[in-house]
Design a protein around this motif. Structure first.
Motif, PDB file in Angstrom:
ATOM      1  N   UNK A 146       0.869  -1.363   0.001  1.00 11.56           N
ATOM      2  CA  UNK A 146      -0.044  -0.244  -0.016  1.00 11.56           C
ATOM      3  C   UNK A 146       0.783   1.218  -0.071  1.00 11.56           C
ATOM      4  N   UNK A 147       0.474   2.314  -0.313  1.00 19.76           N
ATOM      5  CA  UNK A 147       1.165   3.647  -0.400  1.00 19.76           C
ATOM      6  C   UNK A 147       0.243   4.761   0.171  1.00 19.76           C
ATOM      7  N   UNK A 148       0.919   5.608   0.932  1.00 17.23           N
ATOM      8  CA  UNK A 148       0.415   6.890   1.299  1.00 17.23           C
ATOM      9  C   UNK A 148       0.026   7.899   0.126  1.00 17.23           C
ATOM     10  N   UNK A 149      -1.087   7.836  -0.380  1.00 23.56           N
ATOM     11  CA  UNK A 149      -1.108   8.822  -1.641  1.00 23.56           C
ATOM     12  C   UNK A 149      -0.740  10.042  -1.812  1.00 23.56           C
ATOM     13  N   UNK A 150      -1.011  10.831  -0.852  1.00 23.48           N
ATOM     14  CA  UNK A 150      -0.766  12.324  -0.782  1.00 23.48           C
ATOM     15  C   UNK A 150       0.856  12.565  -0.872  1.00 23.48           C
ATOM     16  N   UNK A 151       1.603  11.607  -0.090  1.00 25.67           N
ATOM     17  CA  UNK A 151       3.047  11.603  -0.012  1.00 25.67           C
ATOM     18  C   UNK A 151       3.563  11.438  -1.383  1.00 25.67           C
TER      19      UNK A 151
END
Ligand code: HEM
Length: 470
Positions: A146-151
């Protein structure tokens, strides 16, 4: 306007009453607590012309295509205004004095100087840099679930801004001008900096002024490096058109343009990417159709400039996302003389705002305006004053073509390699710093793009702005 005409016009502009405790300031403060909802409420309750506080002509909103046209087609009457007080001849004053804050002949001159960097051919020449930086991001996702989308989107758009605006490679970003600008943006948008412009330490305003001097020195050093090399980036093109121009602006004169380009480009683009990806999580059928379009037009090949113009469904998704959640909610102008808006007399020196957000939600222009419906673009063709995520007229966003190209390439490349899902109970609360974004980052779960999967319903204040499928 003649004295007679003036007398016929009304001045009692409707709007919320001053609060019993706090008066006009109280009402303004209440407005600022949720500017997105407040600006919509002004239109819903008071109509096309509304004051932030009833009868106060110093702060007026004008809604809808007719007023957008009136304001945006007359830049002499409706001037832009700096949002921060800067001491005369300071680094802050120079950094803040870019295209977005210029008026009159000065604006026309600098706009023509910057235009070559944003011509179609120039934008195509940035294509491979955008693709390469997106590939690096996607490769790094291979090791993640998963990824932190804003970052992720912020770091990608800053990397792209560094590369195509200044020719700086991502590897140097960590210690580079990009980081300085990000810090500067944080410092200048802090409420304490804006509310207390006191140039004595430890006030945040004084710290921000000191940091502005450091940033200015770094920008000038960068320009010196650029002027001795022949690279393909916006700053190099700007420096060479400045050299051949009659007025030959100095590096100090150009500092504000560099700051404006950086600040105007990355936050707006980050937010547009994040909102589009979040909207897609709630519309699996749309996601399914866009995967199909990208597979049929591009397959697994790298995205080429030709593809950018051959993905109409993705194009409609981007247009629709910028309609529903435009990064610029509203923008101010200052009247340079007495004028009128509809029946109302507006004195010189009034702040008048137009709003892309409210215009895009007018039911007579867009059926079911709160729904995300890319297919609506098959049957509508709004005028430039009815659809204006990039503003309109002489001051329309100079980077609109570049922004659309970036959004198309990045989204197409992500969709080629991944689908994404929300975690359980994900919340998207909106906020407006410079543009409309989300308050807290969301971790998106990555999957292979076989078919679009049904995602968890999104929670949070975003549900006040968008009607999602049941
Ligand atoms: C999705 C991305 C973007 C959005 C939604 C956006 C939106 C806007 C809007 C609404 C305006 C007009 C503001 C007003 O009327 O007061 C504007 C102006 C401007 N934008 Fe953008 N922008 C985006 C990306 C970019 C990029 C990528 C650049 C440059 C690299 C850029 C540079 C500028 C500049 C320099 C102006 C001032 C133009 C002038 O006053 O002549 N923007 N933008």
């Amino acid at each position: 306007m003649t004295q007679n005409n003036k007398a016929l016009l009304k001045t009692d502009i409707p709007g919320p009453k001053p609060l019993r405790i706090g008066g006009n300031i109280g009402t303004r403060f209440a407005f600022s607590l949720d500017r997105v909802q407040s600006v919509m409420d002004l239109y819903t309750h008071f109509g096309h012309i509304a004051a932030m506080v009833a009868h106060d002509t110093r702060r007026v909103f004008a809604f809808g295509p007719i007023f957008n046209h009136q304001i945006l087609s007359n830049p002499k009457l409706f001037h832009v205004v700096p949002f921060l007080k800067a001491p005369a001849n300071s680094a802050l004053e120079r950094l803040g004095h870019g295209l977005i804050m210029m008026n009159g002949d000065e604006h026309t001159y600098y706009r023509s100087l910057m235009q070559p960097s944003f011509h179609k051919q120039a934008i195509e020449s940035y294509h491979h840099d955008i693709v390469n930086l997106t590939v690096s991001m996607l490769d790094s996702w291979e090791r993640k679930e998963s990824v932190w989308i804003v970052e992720e989107m912020r770091s990608l758009t800053i990397g792209i801004a560094n590369k195509i605006l200044f020719g700086i490679d991502k590897t140097i970003v960590q210690s580079s001008i990009g980081k300085d600008f990000q810090r500067w943006l944080q410092l200048i948008t802090r409420p304490s900096t804006i509310l207390f412009p006191i140039n004595t330490l430890p006030f945040p305003y004084a710290k921000m002024l000191a940091f502005s001097s450091v940033l200015e020195q770094n920008v000038i050093a960068l320009m010196h490096q650029k002027s001795s090399k022949n690279t393909n980036d916006v700053l190099s093109i700007l420096l060479s058109s400045a050299k051949t121009s009659d007025e030959s602006p100095s590096f100090l004169d150009l500092v504000g343009q560099v700051a404006t380009l950086f600040l105007a480009s990355y936050e707006t683009t980050t937010n547009a990417l994040v909102w589009t990806m979040l909207l897609l999580t709630q519309h699996p059928e749309i996601m399914h159709n866009v995967i199909a379009e990208i597979q049929s037009v591009c397959g697994q090949s790298p995205i080429e400039p030709l593809h950018v113009r051959s993905l109409p469904y993705l194009g409609s998704i981007i247009k629709e996302s910028l309609r529903l959640l435009p990064p610029a909610i509203y923008s101010h102008r200052l009247t340079t003389e007495d004028c009128f808006l509809g029946d109302y007399h507006i004195p010189e020196g009034s702040r008048v705002s137009y709003s892309p957000y409210v215009t895009h939600r007018m039911a007579d222009l867009y059926e079911e305006p709160r729904r995300f419906d890319p297919l609506r673009w098959e049957s509508i063709n709004p005028s430039p004053y009815e659809y204006l995520p990039f503003g309109a007229g002489a001051r329309m966003c100079i980077g609109s073509g570049l922004a659309i190209t970036q959004l198309t390439i990045i989204l197409a490349m992500i969709i080629q390699r991944y689908s994404w899902k929300l975690p359980l109970n994900a919340k998207a609360h909106y906020q407006v710093l410079v543009s409309l974004g989300i308050k807290e980052d969301i971790s998106l779960k990555l999957e292979k793009p076989t078919t679009a999967t049904i995602s968890q319903p999104i929670q949070g204040t975003i549900r006040r702005l968008v009607d999602f499928p049941a």
